[in-house]
Design a protein around this motif. Structure first.
Motif, PDB file in Angstrom:
ATOM      1  N   LEU A 193      74.312 -94.149  91.739  1.00 33.60           N
ATOM      2  CA  LEU A 193      74.701 -92.879  91.119  1.00 33.60           C
ATOM      3  C   LEU A 193      75.533 -91.992  92.054  1.00 33.60           C
ATOM      4  N   PRO A 194      75.145 -91.823  93.332  1.00 30.89           N
ATOM      5  CA  PRO A 194      76.015 -91.050  94.232  1.00 30.89           C
ATOM      6  C   PRO A 194      77.405 -91.683  94.390  1.00 30.89           C
ATOM      7  N   SER A 216      87.001 -96.735  92.580  1.00 29.26           N
ATOM      8  CA  SER A 216      87.289 -95.736  91.547  1.00 29.26           C
ATOM      9  C   SER A 216      88.460 -96.203  90.682  1.00 29.26           C
ATOM     10  N   ILE A 217      89.449 -96.834  91.308  1.00 33.35           N
ATOM     11  CA  ILE A 217      90.592 -97.378  90.553  1.00 33.35           C
ATOM     12  C   ILE A 217      90.129 -98.517  89.659  1.00 33.35           C
ATOM     13  N   LEU A 218      89.285 -99.395  90.215  1.00 33.12           N
ATOM     14  CA  LEU A 218      88.798-100.557  89.460  1.00 33.12           C
ATOM     15  C   LEU A 218      87.937-100.136  88.267  1.00 33.12           C
ATOM     16  N   ILE A 219      87.048 -99.168  88.471  1.00 32.05           N
ATOM     17  CA  ILE A 219      86.170 -98.751  87.360  1.00 32.05           C
ATOM     18  C   ILE A 219      86.982 -97.977  86.322  1.00 32.05           C
ATOM     19  N   VAL A 241      85.691 -89.481  82.281  1.00 38.61           N
ATOM     20  CA  VAL A 241      85.677 -89.142  83.711  1.00 38.61           C
ATOM     21  C   VAL A 241      85.153 -87.723  83.920  1.00 38.61           C
ATOM     22  N   ILE A 242      85.681 -86.778  83.153  1.00 40.30           N
ATOM     23  CA  ILE A 242      85.308 -85.359  83.329  1.00 40.30           C
ATOM     24  C   ILE A 242      83.831 -85.138  83.041  1.00 40.30           C
ATOM     25  N   TRP A 243      83.347 -85.640  81.905  1.00 38.03           N
ATOM     26  CA  TRP A 243      81.956 -85.387  81.532  1.00 38.03           C
ATOM     27  C   TRP A 243      80.978 -86.191  82.389  1.00 38.03           C
ATOM     28  N   SER A 244      81.408 -87.366  82.858  1.00 41.12           N
ATOM     29  CA  SER A 244      80.556 -88.126  83.781  1.00 41.12           C
ATOM     30  C   SER A 244      80.408 -87.371  85.094  1.00 41.12           C
ATOM     31  N   PHE A 245      81.524 -86.808  85.575  1.00 40.30           N
ATOM     32  CA  PHE A 245      81.494 -86.011  86.800  1.00 40.30           C
ATOM     33  C   PHE A 245      80.546 -84.828  86.652  1.00 40.30           C
ATOM     34  N   ILE A 246      80.655 -84.112  85.530  1.00 40.42           N
ATOM     35  CA  ILE A 246      79.812 -82.923  85.302  1.00 40.42           C
ATOM     36  C   ILE A 246      78.337 -83.309  85.250  1.00 40.42           C
ATOM     37  N   THR A 273      84.053 -90.766  90.351  1.00 45.96           N
ATOM     38  CA  THR A 273      84.542 -89.864  89.295  1.00 45.96           C
ATOM     39  C   THR A 273      85.222 -88.628  89.901  1.00 45.96           C
ATOM     40  N   THR A 274      84.759 -88.225  91.088  1.00 45.93           N
ATOM     41  CA  THR A 274      85.403 -87.103  91.781  1.00 45.93           C
ATOM     42  C   THR A 274      86.842 -87.462  92.145  1.00 45.93           C
TER      43      THR A 274
END
Length: 293
Positions: free
Chosen positions: A175-176, A79-82, A43-48, A182-183
């Motif tokens: 992507l957005p 977001s919960i589902l993914i 989650v963190i690195w995908s967000f970055i 992820t946010t």
């Protein structure tokens, strides 16, 4: 020019599904790290990575998404589902259940069809009814003969099925929307990392350099195939994408059996043969519908 665009589309879509297929090997190389910690890193690195990419390309739609109440709540649920889907897949790989994960992605299109019928009230043709019945029979056979209900397969298939269903209700690029998802997951991921650090349980304290780079790479392996798929899907028809989507679970199945020696006995072969036949019938039904249109 149109033919060149089409070839590019095929290449992008194929690249995406090939990468999704071999991701089990990537996660297996991080097996020494707990599933929850891996999920938080993803989650963190995908967000970055997404923030950097969307910032450079100026495609960040965060404000527009947040201002739209329908999109905001829809992406909260996705977001919960993914998050569930990612977490269960990582668990499946680490628990030596890659074959079950592959089965989940085989039946996902049929789960989509089931959701379309039950929720969107789409019409069910005789051919599609046959396909659904065959898959149901195969799952029951597998449960009774192997003695284990493929719960991982069902969680993966239904979480991704509902994810796709909700995504259809909004008009936001892939992507957005993933960046927004992820946010929303980011506070939980950071909180879990903080918990690990406060208890001196973080793997980062004693990982080798290769493992650290692999953790950072979880953001890239999340975004890159989705980027390829988004680019490719715009250039080829949906029926073609429907064919390609079975590349990933086939690779997972082969990796599980031949690389990691997961059990695949006669009962598995019978069940998968029924499911493959159901998929063939399902694809045939799609082609017939397309021709009619």
């Amino acid at each position: 020019m149109k033919e060149k665009q089409s070839i590019k589309g095929y290449r992008y879509v194929l690249q995406a599904f090939l990468m999704w297929g071999v991701l089990a090997i990537y996660w297996k190389s991080l097996k020494h790290i707990g599933e929850w910690e891996l999920l938080s890193h993803r989650v963190i690195w995908s967000f970055i990575m997404l923030t950097i990419y969307l910032g450079i390309t100026k495609k960040n739609q965060f404000k527009q998404i947040w201002r739209n109440k329908k999109n905001r709540y829809a992406l909260l649920s996705t977001s919960i589902l993914i998050g569930i889907n990612w977490g269960v897949f990582i668990y499946a790989v680490n628990a030596d259940k890659i074959v079950q994960a592959g089965l989940g992605y085989y039946i996902t299109p049929l789960v989509n069809m089931f959701l379309g019928i039950t929720i969107l009230k789409e019409k069910l043709t005789k051919t599609k009814t046959l396909a659904l019945t065959m898959v149901t029979g195969a799952i029951l056979f597998l449960t009774l003969k192997v003695g284990e209900f493929p719960y991982i397969s069902f969680i993966l298939a239904f979480s991704f099925g509902f994810y796709g269903l909700v995504k259809k209700t909004i008009k936001v690029d892939n992507l957005p929307s993933l960046a927004f998802e992820t946010t929303l997951l980011l506070p939980l991921a950071i909180a879990y990392q903080g918990f690990l650090w406060s208890n001196a349980d973080s793997s980062l304290n004693h990982l080798d350099l290769q493992s650290i780079f692999l953790l950072i790479g979880t953001g890239i392996i999340t975004i890159l195939p989705l980027y390829w798929f988004t680019k490719g899907a715009r250039k080829v028809n949906l029926t073609t994408v429907g064919f390609f989507q079975y590349v990933a679970p086939t690779i997972m199945l082969l990796i599980g059996i031949f690389v990691y020696n997961e059990p695949f006995e006669s009962n598995h072969i019978i069940a998968f043969a029924i499911i493959w036949s159901a998929i063939a019938i399902y694809v045939y039904a799609l082609i017939v519908e397309k021709r009619k249109k």
